[in-house]
Design a protein around this motif. Structure first.
Motif, PDB file in Angstrom:
ATOM      1  N   ASP A 205     -14.399  71.987 -58.587  1.00 13.55           N
ATOM      2  CA  ASP A 205     -15.817  71.621 -58.631  1.00 13.55           C
ATOM      3  C   ASP A 205     -16.280  71.084 -57.281  1.00 13.55           C
ATOM      4  OD1 ASP A 205     -15.998  72.379 -61.276  1.00 13.55           O
ATOM      5  OD2 ASP A 205     -15.808  70.344 -62.079  1.00 13.55           O
ATOM      6  N   GLU A 206     -15.459  70.251 -56.651  1.00 12.78           N
ATOM      7  CA  GLU A 206     -15.802  69.725 -55.325  1.00 12.78           C
ATOM      8  C   GLU A 206     -15.845  70.841 -54.292  1.00 12.78           C
ATOM      9  OE1 GLU A 206     -12.893  66.759 -54.465  1.00 12.78           O
ATOM     10  OE2 GLU A 206     -13.591  65.368 -55.997  1.00 12.78           O
ATOM     11  N   HIS A 207     -14.918  71.791 -54.410  1.00 12.38           N
ATOM     12  CA  HIS A 207     -14.853  72.901 -53.469  1.00 12.38           C
ATOM     13  C   HIS A 207     -16.093  73.794 -53.606  1.00 12.38           C
ATOM     14  CE1 HIS A 207     -12.714  75.246 -50.552  1.00 12.38           C
ATOM     15  NE2 HIS A 207     -12.615  76.322 -51.328  1.00 12.38           N
ATOM     16  N   VAL A 208     -16.545  73.978 -54.825  1.00 19.36           N
ATOM     17  CA  VAL A 208     -17.773  74.752 -55.051  1.00 19.36           C
ATOM     18  C   VAL A 208     -18.930  74.095 -54.315  1.00 19.36           C
ATOM     19  CG1 VAL A 208     -19.504  75.379 -56.789  1.00 19.36           C
ATOM     20  CG2 VAL A 208     -17.075  75.760 -57.257  1.00 19.36           C
ATOM     21  N   ARG A 209     -19.092  72.783 -54.487  1.00 23.76           N
ATOM     22  CA  ARG A 209     -20.206  72.083 -53.837  1.00 23.76           C
ATOM     23  C   ARG A 209     -20.085  72.123 -52.320  1.00 23.76           C
ATOM     24  NH1 ARG A 209     -19.302  68.620 -58.317  1.00 23.76           N
ATOM     25  NH2 ARG A 209     -17.969  67.249 -57.077  1.00 23.76           N
ATOM     26  N   ALA A 210     -18.877  71.903 -51.806  1.00 21.81           N
ATOM     27  CA  ALA A 210     -18.686  71.852 -50.355  1.00 21.81           C
ATOM     28  C   ALA A 210     -18.952  73.214 -49.703  1.00 21.81           C
ATOM     29  CB  ALA A 210     -17.265  71.380 -50.035  1.00 21.81           C
ATOM     30  N   CYS A 211     -18.414  74.283 -50.295  1.00 25.05           N
ATOM     31  CA  CYS A 211     -18.587  75.614 -49.701  1.00 25.05           C
ATOM     32  C   CYS A 211     -20.046  76.061 -49.765  1.00 25.05           C
ATOM     33  CB  CYS A 211     -17.695  76.631 -50.400  1.00 25.05           C
ATOM     34  SG  CYS A 211     -15.937  76.441 -50.032  1.00 25.05           S
ATOM     35  N   CYS A 212     -20.693  75.810 -50.887  1.00 28.20           N
ATOM     36  CA  CYS A 212     -22.096  76.208 -50.999  1.00 28.20           C
ATOM     37  C   CYS A 212     -22.978  75.416 -50.033  1.00 28.20           C
ATOM     38  CB  CYS A 212     -22.586  76.032 -52.439  1.00 28.20           C
ATOM     39  SG  CYS A 212     -21.923  77.284 -53.578  1.00 28.20           S
ATOM     40  N   ALA A 213     -22.644  74.145 -49.813  1.00 31.63           N
ATOM     41  CA  ALA A 213     -23.429  73.321 -48.894  1.00 31.63           C
ATOM     42  C   ALA A 213     -23.340  73.831 -47.456  1.00 31.63           C
ATOM     43  CB  ALA A 213     -22.962  71.868 -48.954  1.00 31.63           C
ATOM     44  N   LEU A 214     -22.253  74.511 -47.104  1.00 33.13           N
ATOM     45  CA  LEU A 214     -22.110  75.059 -45.760  1.00 33.13           C
ATOM     46  C   LEU A 214     -23.067  76.217 -45.497  1.00 33.13           C
ATOM     47  CD1 LEU A 214     -18.205  75.155 -45.427  1.00 33.13           C
ATOM     48  CD2 LEU A 214     -19.770  73.591 -44.257  1.00 33.13           C
ATOM     49  N   PHE A 215     -23.470  76.919 -46.548  1.00 30.55           N
ATOM     50  CA  PHE A 215     -24.227  78.156 -46.360  1.00 30.55           C
ATOM     51  C   PHE A 215     -25.645  78.129 -46.927  1.00 30.55           C
ATOM     52  CE2 PHE A 215     -19.795  79.245 -45.974  1.00 30.55           C
ATOM     53  CZ  PHE A 215     -19.768  80.159 -44.937  1.00 30.55           C
ATOM     54  N   PHE A 216     -25.835  77.430 -48.026  1.00 30.33           N
ATOM     55  CA  PHE A 216     -27.163  77.379 -48.624  1.00 30.33           C
ATOM     56  C   PHE A 216     -27.998  76.280 -47.969  1.00 30.33           C
ATOM     57  CE2 PHE A 216     -24.834  79.706 -51.810  1.00 30.33           C
ATOM     58  CZ  PHE A 216     -25.758  80.609 -52.311  1.00 30.33           C
ATOM     59  N   ARG A 217     -29.307  76.473 -47.967  1.00 28.81           N
ATOM     60  CA  ARG A 217     -30.235  75.514 -47.379  1.00 28.81           C
ATOM     61  C   ARG A 217     -31.258  75.093 -48.431  1.00 28.81           C
ATOM     62  NH1 ARG A 217     -26.644  75.344 -44.613  1.00 28.81           N
ATOM     63  NH2 ARG A 217     -26.422  75.831 -42.393  1.00 28.81           N
ATOM     64  N   GLU A 218     -31.705  73.847 -48.327  1.00 28.75           N
ATOM     65  CA  GLU A 218     -32.743  73.366 -49.231  1.00 28.75           C
ATOM     66  C   GLU A 218     -34.070  74.057 -48.902  1.00 28.75           C
ATOM     67  OE1 GLU A 218     -32.414  71.343 -51.835  1.00 28.75           O
ATOM     68  OE2 GLU A 218     -30.256  71.444 -51.428  1.00 28.75           O
ATOM     69  N   PRO A 219     -34.973  74.141 -49.863  1.00 26.35           N
ATOM     70  CA  PRO A 219     -36.267  74.783 -49.587  1.00 26.35           C
ATOM     71  C   PRO A 219     -36.998  74.088 -48.446  1.00 26.35           C
ATOM     72  CG  PRO A 219     -35.984  74.368 -51.936  1.00 26.35           C
ATOM     73  CD  PRO A 219     -34.860  73.661 -51.240  1.00 26.35           C
ATOM     74  N   PRO A 220     -37.654  74.855 -47.566  1.00 28.18           N
ATOM     75  CA  PRO A 220     -38.407  74.232 -46.474  1.00 28.18           C
ATOM     76  C   PRO A 220     -39.495  73.309 -47.014  1.00 28.18           C
ATOM     77  CG  PRO A 220     -38.201  76.612 -46.163  1.00 28.18           C
ATOM     78  CD  PRO A 220     -37.734  76.318 -47.554  1.00 28.18           C
ATOM     79  N   GLU A 221     -39.715  72.204 -46.319  1.00 31.36           N
ATOM     80  CA  GLU A 221     -40.753  71.263 -46.756  1.00 31.36           C
ATOM     81  C   GLU A 221     -42.125  71.867 -46.523  1.00 31.36           C
ATOM     82  OE1 GLU A 221     -40.481  67.364 -45.214  1.00 31.36           O
ATOM     83  OE2 GLU A 221     -38.394  67.075 -45.811  1.00 31.36           O
ATOM     84  N   VAL A 222     -42.996  71.699 -47.509  1.00 31.35           N
ATOM     85  CA  VAL A 222     -44.373  72.173 -47.386  1.00 31.35           C
ATOM     86  C   VAL A 222     -45.229  71.023 -46.865  1.00 31.35           C
ATOM     87  CG1 VAL A 222     -46.361  73.096 -48.624  1.00 31.35           C
ATOM     88  CG2 VAL A 222     -44.039  73.765 -49.300  1.00 31.35           C
ATOM     89  N   PRO A 223     -45.977  71.222 -45.745  1.00 37.03           N
ATOM     90  CA  PRO A 223     -46.812  70.134 -45.214  1.00 37.03           C
ATOM     91  C   PRO A 223     -47.809  69.641 -46.253  1.00 37.03           C
ATOM     92  CG  PRO A 223     -46.704  71.976 -43.670  1.00 37.03           C
ATOM     93  CD  PRO A 223     -46.093  72.447 -44.959  1.00 37.03           C
ATOM     94  N   ALA A 224     -48.006  68.326 -46.270  1.00 37.31           N
ATOM     95  CA  ALA A 224     -48.964  67.740 -47.215  1.00 37.31           C
ATOM     96  C   ALA A 224     -50.363  68.262 -46.926  1.00 37.31           C
ATOM     97  CB  ALA A 224     -48.927  66.211 -47.109  1.00 37.31           C
ATOM     98  N   ARG A 225     -51.161  68.467 -47.957  1.00 39.89           N
ATOM     99  CA  ARG A 225     -52.521  68.978 -47.789  1.00 39.89           C
ATOM    100  C   ARG A 225     -53.365  68.022 -46.981  1.00 39.89           C
ATOM    101  NH1 ARG A 225     -55.249  71.146 -53.153  1.00 39.89           N
ATOM    102  NH2 ARG A 225     -56.715  71.806 -51.533  1.00 39.89           N
ATOM    103  N   GLY A 226     -54.143  68.593 -46.080  1.00 36.27           N
ATOM    104  CA  GLY A 226     -55.034  67.759 -45.277  1.00 36.27           C
ATOM    105  C   GLY A 226     -54.423  67.264 -44.004  1.00 36.27           C
ATOM    106  N   LYS A 227     -53.093  67.435 -43.821  1.00 32.88           N
ATOM    107  CA  LYS A 227     -52.443  66.916 -42.621  1.00 32.88           C
ATOM    108  C   LYS A 227     -52.118  68.020 -41.629  1.00 32.88           C
ATOM    109  CE  LYS A 227     -50.379  62.823 -44.716  1.00 32.88           C
ATOM    110  NZ  LYS A 227     -49.135  62.060 -44.929  1.00 32.88           N
ATOM    111  N   ARG A 228     -52.111  69.312 -42.083  1.00 34.62           N
ATOM    112  CA  ARG A 228     -51.770  70.391 -41.166  1.00 34.62           C
ATOM    113  C   ARG A 228     -52.829  70.516 -40.066  1.00 34.62           C
ATOM    114  NH1 ARG A 228     -50.711  76.445 -43.230  1.00 34.62           N
ATOM    115  NH2 ARG A 228     -48.663  75.594 -43.714  1.00 34.62           N
ATOM    116  N   GLY A 229     -52.371  70.496 -38.845  1.00 32.75           N
ATOM    117  CA  GLY A 229     -53.244  70.758 -37.702  1.00 32.75           C
ATOM    118  C   GLY A 229     -54.224  69.652 -37.404  1.00 32.75           C
ATOM    119  N   ARG A 230     -54.139  68.507 -38.046  1.00 36.22           N
ATOM    120  CA  ARG A 230     -55.094  67.420 -37.786  1.00 36.22           C
ATOM    121  C   ARG A 230     -54.873  66.823 -36.407  1.00 36.22           C
ATOM    122  NH1 ARG A 230     -55.680  62.690 -42.087  1.00 36.22           N
ATOM    123  NH2 ARG A 230     -56.656  64.410 -43.226  1.00 36.22           N
TER     124      ARG A 230
END
Length: 235
Positions: A205-230
């Motif tokens: 179980d630990e090996h599954v988590r460790a190996c996947c963490a090496l290759f998978f990435r969390e979803p990119p953060e979406v900028p909060a509304r109203g703050k983009r380009g301000r």
């Protein structure tokens, strides 16, 4: 029309079925012994006499069932590859409604668990992959390439979503396989260094988590509304 099944006929049917079952059992024992022999020694170093001894059968029975060492090797690879394919097809069948990232993650997680349960499979593949041969060509064309193509397609889809490390999908899959399998191929060393069995459920179980963490990435953060380009307000 009625069939006259005399006692002699019934006895012969029973005996025939028993002989068939004994033959199947013998064939299975030979295959299992051959799997261990080829995984340990590779094709060149393997001996059909060693296989017979491990299986507890007379050597001529190996030839009877498989004709030659090449035939025995191909039967082993066909059987283990079929088991490998069935393992993943069973999981893929229920993932048609999942997105590509979820499919890829489940596929990779199941690969790790299969690797832990079948370390001889990776020794067998490692021996064959070291040098060019007709066996390797057959193995790649019949067994390996289709699996890599499926995984590579899912990796590309995950990369487009920013959910998988960048790079050539085929290269990354080889890196993933190396990270996953090596620890299960060095059991004695791992136990001495870490003081743990790599085959325990907790370790896997630990090996599954460790190996996947090496290759998978969390979803990119979406900028909060109203703050983009301000821009800063001038005073």
């Amino acid at each position: 029309m009625t069939t006259d099944l005399t006692k002699e006929t019934l006895d012969e049917i029973v005996n025939q079925r028993r002989r068939q079952q004994r033959s199947l059992d013998t064939r299975e024992r030979i295959l299992q012994a051959a799997f261990e022999e080829f995984a340990e020694r590779g094709f060149e170093g393997a001996s059909t006499r060693n296989v017979a001894a491990k299986a507890g059968v007379q050597h001529p029975l190996v030839t009877y069932h498989f004709k030659s060492k090449e035939g025995l090797w191909q039967a082993v690879v066909t059987t283990t590859s079929f088991n490998f394919g069935q393992h993943f097809q069973g999981h893929l069948a229920g993932m048609t409604e999942k997105d590509e990232v979820a499919q890829l993650r489940l596929l990779q997680e199941q690969f790790i668990r299969f690797a832990a349960a079948n370390p001889n499979f990776h020794w067998l593949m490692s021996h064959e992959g070291k040098r060019e041969s007709d066996r390797l060509t057959w193995l790649v064309e019949e067994r390996v390439r289709s699996y890599f193509d499926v995984v590579a397609k899912l990796i590309r889809a995950a990369q487009k979503q920013g959910r998988y490390v960048e790079g050539d999908p085929y290269h990354l899959q080889y890196l993933f396989i190396g990270a996953v399998t090596r620890i299960f191929m060095l059991t004695a060393e791992v136990q001495q260094v870490m003081g743990r069995s790599p085959f325990s459920k907790k370790f896997v179980d630990e090996h599954v988590r460790a190996c996947c963490a090496l290759f998978f990435r969390e979803p990119p953060e979406v900028p909060a509304r109203g703050k983009r380009g301000r821009r800063p307000t001038k005073r």
